[in-house]
Write an enzyme that holds these catalytic residues in place. Structure first.
Site, PDB file in Angstrom:
ATOM      1  N   GLN A  92       0.846  -1.201   0.000  1.00  0.00           N
ATOM      2  CA  GLN A  92       0.000   0.000   0.000  1.00  0.00           C
ATOM      3  C   GLN A  92       0.886   1.257   0.000  1.00  0.00           C
ATOM      4  O   GLN A  92       0.637   2.225   0.717  1.00  0.00           O
ATOM      5  CB  GLN A  92      -0.933   0.004   1.212  1.00  0.00           C
ATOM      6  CG  GLN A  92      -2.096  -0.952   1.107  1.00  0.00           C
ATOM      7  CD  GLN A  92      -3.151  -0.465   0.125  1.00  0.00           C
ATOM      8  OE1 GLN A  92      -3.241   0.707  -0.196  1.00  0.00           O
ATOM      9  NE2 GLN A  92      -3.979  -1.392  -0.359  1.00  0.00           N
ATOM     10  N   SER A  93       1.895   1.264  -0.852  1.00  0.00           N
ATOM     11  CA  SER A  93       2.909   2.319  -0.812  1.00  0.00           C
ATOM     12  C   SER A  93       2.438   3.641  -1.423  1.00  0.00           C
ATOM     13  O   SER A  93       2.090   3.703  -2.607  1.00  0.00           O
ATOM     14  CB  SER A  93       4.161   1.839  -1.556  1.00  0.00           C
ATOM     15  OG  SER A  93       5.049   2.904  -1.791  1.00  0.00           O
ATOM     16  N   ASN A  94       2.477   4.709  -0.632  1.00  0.00           N
ATOM     17  CA  ASN A  94       2.216   6.055  -1.153  1.00  0.00           C
ATOM     18  C   ASN A  94       3.287   6.467  -2.159  1.00  0.00           C
ATOM     19  O   ASN A  94       3.000   7.139  -3.147  1.00  0.00           O
ATOM     20  CB  ASN A  94       2.180   7.068  -0.011  1.00  0.00           C
ATOM     21  CG  ASN A  94       1.102   6.766   0.999  1.00  0.00           C
ATOM     22  OD1 ASN A  94      -0.047   6.529   0.644  1.00  0.00           O
ATOM     23  ND2 ASN A  94       1.470   6.756   2.268  1.00  0.00           N
ATOM     24  N   TYR A 133      -2.945   1.763  -8.197  1.00  0.00           N
ATOM     25  CA  TYR A 133      -1.941   1.241  -9.136  1.00  0.00           C
ATOM     26  C   TYR A 133      -2.626   0.766 -10.420  1.00  0.00           C
ATOM     27  O   TYR A 133      -2.117   0.960 -11.530  1.00  0.00           O
ATOM     28  CB  TYR A 133      -1.170   0.052  -8.548  1.00  0.00           C
ATOM     29  CG  TYR A 133      -0.502   0.255  -7.219  1.00  0.00           C
ATOM     30  CD1 TYR A 133      -0.013   1.506  -6.832  1.00  0.00           C
ATOM     31  CD2 TYR A 133      -0.336  -0.816  -6.337  1.00  0.00           C
ATOM     32  CE1 TYR A 133       0.605   1.669  -5.607  1.00  0.00           C
ATOM     33  CE2 TYR A 133       0.280  -0.657  -5.124  1.00  0.00           C
ATOM     34  CZ  TYR A 133       0.741   0.581  -4.749  1.00  0.00           C
ATOM     35  OH  TYR A 133       1.352   0.732  -3.538  1.00  0.00           O
TER      36      TYR A 133
END
Length: 348
Positions: free
Chosen positions: A76-78, A117
């Site tokens: 869940q990378s910003n 994404y």
């Protein structure tokens, strides 16, 4: 310190983000006067602090003629979301290496950044087991891209290199200007501390400007013993890149590891209290991974008297609210909605 104009840079940040007073939160806590630096309002899909780093990271890549971005982060990378967002603006390929905290944790149908994404059209997703496998996976991807005639740029996790951290040296100068415009004497600045680039860049920028300010990082993934050397090393390297003559002192690096809880991106009751308190007092959405835990630490340190009434505290809001929607069920249990009624007031 060298002028920032001497470094390759894109112009994603066209104006300072607000330094917003939080009077209701300040009154509720009975401690210092709190201001929130709204880097959650930075441009880019969903906003957040990585845009400042990517101004310099992508600027550097384009100056070298590179046409493909490869980076890595959690599932869940910003940082991955914003790298992909700006790649779309620039017309670049973008490949993401996502790190699972445990086998099977990646869900292709999950919401939050995972959904974004898809929406933004990542050119590929590679799923690896933990952070240790990511560098090799990115280099393998870079080789495959070269075999196709592409010119890849590998951006480290969080954009946290001396190049990326330069974006937060720029933010330090922006903050100093805002402090002076508002005639604020700031006693403490609090920032979430993860991949180290945001805190390290701020320390290098304040040092380069000769501005003394206590900066506290609230760790989101590691203990103090592990985090402080990472921040210090990157702060030194960033200051060197910027031509700062006086090195960042080791004692200026403060990384509080007391609020990580069971691990990175894993909710804590204190984080959930902090997210709800800020939402209901100031109408500002924190995130469950970074700012929620950093604000939980800030609240606890106010309650313990570390940050006191009569002082002024600035909290750097680094964004990340898309991740809230991954934890909706837990938040709904903590903050149940009011009963819905029809137009006559009858419960539905």
């Amino acid at each position: 310190m060298k002028p920032l104009s001497s470094f390759p840079r894109r112009t994603y940040v066209t104006q300072p983000t607000p330094l917003q007073p939080a009077p209701r939160l300040s009154r509720l806590l009975g401690g210092p006067e709190i201001y929130i630096k709204r880097d959650d309002l930075l441009p880019g899909a969903g906003g957040g602090n990585k845009t400042r780093k990517l101004e310099f990271s992508i600027g550097d890549a384009l100056a070298r003629g590179e046409d493909t971005l490869i980076t890595s982060g959690a599932i869940q990378s910003n940082h991955c979301r914003l790298t992909l967002s700006w790649a779309r603006v620039e017309g670049l390929e973008c490949h993401l290496v996502l790190q699972e905290p445990a086998p099977g944790a990646f869900d292709p149908e999950a919401g939050g950044n995972n959904f974004l994404y898809q929406l933004l059209g990542a050119d590929s997703l590679r799923i690896v087991s933990g952070r240790g496998e990511a560098p090799l996976a990115m280099e393998r991807l870079a080789g495959e891209c070269r075999d196709r005639g592409r010119k890849p740029c590998v951006i480290p996790v969080g954009g946290s290199s001396p190049v990326g951290a330069t974006g937060y040296a720029a933010c330090a100068l922006e903050l100093i200007s805002q402090f002076r415009e508002l005639d604020l004497r700031v006693d403490h600045l609090v920032v979430p501390s993860g991949s180290a680039g945001t805190q390290a860049g701020l320390l290098a920028g304040f040092r380069g400007a000769g501005y003394e300010l206590a900066v506290t990082g609230v760790n989101v993934s590691r203990s103090r013993d592990l985090q402080e050397p990472s921040v210090y090393e990157l702060a030194l390297a960033t200051a060197s890149r910027l031509g700062v003559e006086s090195p960042v002192p080791r004692e200026s690096v403060d990384c509080n590891g007391d609020y990580v809880g069971p691990g990175y991106a894993l909710p804590t009751p204190e984080m959930m209290e902090a997210v709800g308190l800020v939402a209901r007092s100031e109408g500002i959405l924190l995130d469950p991974v970074y700012t929620g835990k950093a604000m939980a630490g800030t609240i606890d340190l106010i309650r313990k008297g570390v940050f006191r009434k009569g002082q002024t505290l600035v909290f750097v809001h680094t964004g990340g609210s898309p991740a809230l929607y991954v934890h909706m069920e837990a938040f709904r249990r903590r903050y149940p909605p009011p009963p819905a009624t029809d137009s006559a007031g009858n419960e539905r």
